[in-house]
Design a protein around this motif. Structure first.
Motif, mmCIF file in Angstrom:
data_model
loop_
_atom_site.group_PDB
_atom_site.id
_atom_site.type_symbol
_atom_site.label_atom_id
_atom_site.label_comp_id
_atom_site.label_asym_id
_atom_site.label_seq_id
_atom_site.Cartn_x
_atom_site.Cartn_y
_atom_site.Cartn_z
ATOM 1 N N ILE A 23 0.871 -1.132 -0.077
ATOM 2 C CA ILE A 23 -0.149 0.272 0.177
ATOM 3 C C ILE A 23 1.081 1.197 -0.054
ATOM 4 N N THR A 24 2.105 1.342 0.925
ATOM 5 C CA THR A 24 2.672 2.650 0.979
ATOM 6 C C THR A 24 3.595 2.713 -0.489
ATOM 7 N N GLN A 25 3.874 1.298 -0.655
ATOM 8 C CA GLN A 25 4.908 1.152 -2.361
ATOM 9 C C GLN A 25 4.294 2.368 -3.131
ATOM 10 N N ALA A 26 2.721 1.598 -3.247
ATOM 11 C CA ALA A 26 1.481 2.359 -4.273
ATOM 12 C C ALA A 26 1.287 3.457 -4.496
ATOM 13 N N GLY A 70 6.073 5.557 7.754
ATOM 14 C CA GLY A 70 7.133 6.087 6.860
ATOM 15 C C GLY A 70 8.437 4.881 7.542
ATOM 16 N N GLN A 71 9.436 4.912 6.767
ATOM 17 C CA GLN A 71 10.301 4.020 7.195
ATOM 18 C C GLN A 71 11.141 3.354 7.694
ATOM 19 N N GLN A 72 11.408 1.799 8.261
ATOM 20 C CA GLN A 72 11.322 1.229 9.639
ATOM 21 C C GLN A 72 12.674 0.930 9.376
ATOM 22 N N THR A 73 13.967 1.056 10.602
ATOM 23 C CA THR A 73 14.988 0.163 10.304
ATOM 24 C C THR A 73 14.565 -0.271 11.356
ATOM 25 N N ASP A 74 16.228 -1.863 11.437
ATOM 26 C CA ASP A 74 16.472 -2.321 12.240
ATOM 27 C C ASP A 74 17.602 -2.051 13.361
ATOM 28 N N ALA A 75 18.245 -2.521 14.315
ATOM 29 C CA ALA A 75 19.079 -2.295 15.590
ATOM 30 C C ALA A 75 20.588 -1.679 14.654
ATOM 31 N N SER A 99 7.786 8.903 2.131
ATOM 32 C CA SER A 99 8.537 9.876 2.318
ATOM 33 C C SER A 99 7.814 11.162 2.357
ATOM 34 N N ASN A 100 9.073 11.658 3.449
ATOM 35 C CA ASN A 100 8.358 13.510 3.434
ATOM 36 C C ASN A 100 6.946 13.517 3.450
ATOM 37 N N ILE A 101 6.360 13.073 4.336
ATOM 38 C CA ILE A 101 5.239 13.732 4.830
ATOM 39 C C ILE A 101 4.888 14.689 5.512
ATOM 40 N N LEU A 147 4.294 -1.748 17.902
ATOM 41 C CA LEU A 147 3.430 -2.906 17.201
ATOM 42 C C LEU A 147 4.188 -3.569 15.438
ATOM 43 N N ASN A 148 4.799 -2.569 14.296
ATOM 44 C CA ASN A 148 5.251 -3.524 13.114
ATOM 45 C C ASN A 148 6.102 -3.789 13.564
ATOM 46 N N TYR A 149 6.678 -4.172 14.290
ATOM 47 C CA TYR A 149 8.460 -5.077 14.824
ATOM 48 C C TYR A 149 8.215 -6.416 14.947
#
Length: 762
Positions: A389-392, A415-420, A430-432, A627-629
């Motif tokens: 969905i976010t990609q589209a 938005g973007q999610q990164t790990d440790a 991006s850029n919200i 929650l997203n993790y």
């Protein structure tokens, strides 16, 4: 009629039973090319649309197809073309143009058109996977193509200049969305030109909606009057400031915006004001307002109509009955391709259309180009589909001129999610840009409740204890996590006033009737009625349902759900003291999966001391991030299916149909069952009238739509057991519950011997 006719695309009988002049094939191809090019011009793909339209029906030049269309229809059966009663078998025609495109433009450009042309009837195909795949159809299309060329197709229909590839198609990751938009343009053009021949009376009924600039003037004039006459309460002052912030930000460049406004802040009208001003300033084509639940679509659509008029809003969702009357013909036609200035629809309708392969679902996509799309209650976007969905959404913003507005009191983390180790797990949006200048300050200013969190989460509140607390309140709302829990609490309450139950065991019409009565009782209490009022509901009442209670009890749940529950408490801010939101740890766990994970995430934040201000934007961000993790943001592998691949054997491999099959926001596991709900004033349920109509003619869509509001969904296992027990029978192709198994208060209830088998869904 002359003895010899040209190649034809369509034929029809006239009003006297004779034959009208046929729809000539070359005229159809040229007109579809023109219409498709016009639609795709908005995304710098005019030449692509033209070529797709020009070649889409080349296979109809086959002598076999010309013989078939005359014989099957009866057109010119007395002619020498076909012997009387020959009944030619159906002849395929949609792959010849695909082969021609590949021959004209080898490699990727030809294959782009091959997908579109081959799918213009059956839907966009997968590259591989059986007889319907593009790979298989191309391998068997030699005869169809050769027979089409042998018919002497005019040269001007066979040549087109190879167009440049626009930016949206230069990435293997984004080309699939661009192709679906091209496909939408082709399909709509084909439908429209065919309609202009077959049903010319429909043409005049299209495009009867007012323009956006008219709606802009009408809306802002009415808002100015409303604000001028409104009582200058603190809440109305805040609402005006929110509206003004939306108006200011509408001048900003198109992109992705968030509108973070606590419940009761007037975000519905404020977001519409933003959209209308943004459309005026940046030349946007239309506004789409997407809402997660049909229960609040009708509520919001009614608000829009009060400001813009009855004819300004196209409401499009599965529960809506757009009947066959002449005055509604324009709405029915506009719903086919969303050719209207303001569309109110569901998240399911919007996003499943974005990922669809079927022609009927895809047909509206090209009309999303250069639009404004408002996602109301944006936190309801299912986590398992965040990635596709976010990609589209990002691609629509970057390449197709779409402005998005994420509108909610509980802003999700998209938005973007990164790990440790700072590795990207999810690209996201991006850029919200946040529209409200100070969301934290606004949350404080709009604070209308005090929240009471459980002191000891390891000690659950019994249902008896909860019922005792609720019974001591003159007016209260209780929200629990399971349907059986709602029924249990309802039965424990004393019969000393008005008590209502709401759950998905009740059909949509039953719930609507109950909510109407509840609102009337709330008004009566504000006017002095002292009759106790208690409502026991599952979470279906939370998102956007307009009710206002002084006290809300909420079973432990996700922090976003608790905040949404709080939005039903002191909603208008008219109480002399803050409303009370009491969160309790129930005896039973939430259903497995996302709901249980959300509740556990809230508990972890509570135990770690991170919920000093539970409804603050910072707390919400912490909740959604954690929650997203716990989940997979592309649980069905849709991004991979739509990520184009190239190889010598497969110049352009995309699995359109498989991706569409897997992109289902609502789990279809279950069986829809018609229930005999009987509204007040009826001697028996109206479902019997509609079922009788379907028994006479099963194609009557209006009857199917009526029955949707009188249906509940049951697990397949339970439905089979009910059927075996004689509690469920078949009629007019539908499963229908016996009257004795539909309760006037809590809806669907199985026979006593099947209660344990029903589990938590009942």
């Amino acid at each position: 009629m002359t003895e010899q006719v040209s190649y034809i695309a369509h034929v029809k009988q006239d009003s006297k039973g004779g034959w009208s002049e046929p729809h000539l094939l070359h005229e159809h191809l040229e007109k579809v090319a023109e219409l498709s090019a016009r639609s795709t011009k908005k995304c710098q793909s005019e030449a692509w649309g033209f070529a797709a339209g020009l070649w889409h029906d080349l296979g109809k030049y086959r002598s076999g197809f010309q013989m078939y269309i005359r014989d099957a229809s009866g057109f010119e059966r007395e002619n020498a073309h076909v012997e009387q009663g020959a009944h030619s078998p159906r002849v395929t025609h949609s792959t010849a143009g695909a082969v021609h495109a590949i021959n004209q433009w080898p490699s990727i450009p030809g294959y782009i058109l091959a997908y579109l042309i081959s799918g213009h009837h059956a839907g966009l195909p997968d590259w591989s996977g059986g007889r319907g795949s593009l790979e298989h159809r191309l391998a068997e299309a030699t005869k169809e193509y050769q027979e089409s060329l042998a018919a002497g197709i005019p040269e001007q229909l066979l040549t087109a200049e190879q167009p440049a590839v626009p930016g949206a198609a230069r990435s293997l990751k984004s080309i699939a969305l661009w192709m679906r938009i091209l496909f939408s343009s082709l399909v709509d053009a084909d439908f429209l030109d065919t309609e202009s021949y077959m049903s010319p009376e429909k043409v005049d009924k299209r495009n009867q909606y007012p323009q956006l600039d008219e709606l802009h003037s009408l809306f802002f004039d009415k808002m100015s009057t409303l604000q001028k006459n409104a009582e200058q309460t603190p809440l109305n002052v805040i609402r005006k400031s929110i509206f003004e912030a939306c108006h200011r930000e509408a001048y900003e460049a198109p992109g992705i915006f968030s509108l973070t406004v606590p419940t009761g802040g007037g975000k519905t009208l404020a977001s519409l004001g933003f959209a209308l001003e943004h459309a005026k300033q940046h030349g946007k084509s239309r506004i789409v307002y997407a809402i997660p639940f049909t229960s609040i679509i009708e509520q919001n659509a009614d608000v829009f109509r009060k400001f813009l008029g009855d004819t300004a809003v196209l409401e499009h969702h599965s529960s809506l009955d757009i009947d066959q009357r002449a005055e509604n013909a324009g709405s029915r036609l506009a719903a086919e391709n969303w050719d209207a200035p303001l569309i109110v629809t569901t998240n399911v309708q919007l996003f499943e259309s974005l990922f669809a392969s079927r022609t009927s679902r895809c047909r509206k996509l090209h009309n999303l180009v250069n639009s404004i799309i408002i996602l109301d209650e944006a936190q309801q976007v299912p986590r398992d589909f965040h990635a596709p969905i976010t990609q589209a959404m990002q691609q629509m913003s970057d390449h197709f001129g779409v402005t998005w507005v994420l509108c909610t009191a509980t802003q999700p983390e998209l938005g973007q999610q990164t790990d440790a180790f700072d590795r990207t797990l999810h690209e996201g949006l991006s850029n919200i840009s946040e529209i409200i200048p100070d969301p934290i300050g606004l949350a404080q200013n709009l604070k209308r409740v005090e929240i009471e969190l459980p002191q000891n989460v390891d000690q659950p509140t019994t249902w008896e204890s909860l019922a005792w607390q609720v019974a001591n309140e003159a007016c209260a709302l209780v929200i629990v996590n399971k349907r059986q829990d709602a029924k249990t609490v309802y039965e424990l309450l004393p019969d000393d006033g008005d008590t209502y139950h709401l759950s998905a065991n009740m059909c949509a019409e039953h719930r609507s009737v109950a909510l109407k009565e509840i609102r009337q009782k709330l008004i009566a209490r504000r006017n002095g009625d002292t009759t106790p009022l208690r409502v026991i509901s599952t979470q279906l009442i939370e998102a956007g349902v307009d009710v206002d209670f002084p006290v809300v009890f909420r079973a432990m749940a996700g922090l976003d759900s608790i905040a949404q529950a709080a939005g039903r408490c002191n909603r208008e801010g008219k109480m002399p003291q803050p409303g009370r939101v009491v969160v309790f740890q129930p005896e039973t766990l939430p259903p497995p999966g996302f709901l249980r994970q959300a509740a556990q995430t809230t508990l972890e934040l509570l135990k770690s001391g991170q919920l000093d201000d539970p409804f603050s934007p910072a707390a919400m961000q912490a909740f959604f991030t954690k929650l997203n993790y716990l989940g997979n943001r592309d649980a069905h592998g849709i991004c991979e299916l739509l990520h184009a691949k190239t190889s010598p054997d497969a110049p352009l491999e995309i699995q359109f149909r498989e991706a569409a099959k897997k992109f289902r926001l609502i789990d279809d596991v279950g069986i829809g069952v018609v229930v005999p709900f009987c509204p007040e004033g009826h001697e028996e349920s109206p479902v019997h009238i509609w079922l009788a109509a379907l028994e006479k003619d099963s194609s009557q869509k209006w009857a199917h739509r009526k029955l949707q509001r009188y249906s509940v969904t049951l697990p397949e296992r339970l439905a089979k057991q009910l059927h075996s027990a004689g509690a469920l029978y078949e009629r007019a192709g539908k499963f229908v519950i016996e009257t004795s198994n539909y309760h006037p208060v809590w809806g669907m209830q199985p026979p006593g011997n099947l209660l344990s088998a029903a589990g938590s869904v009942i």
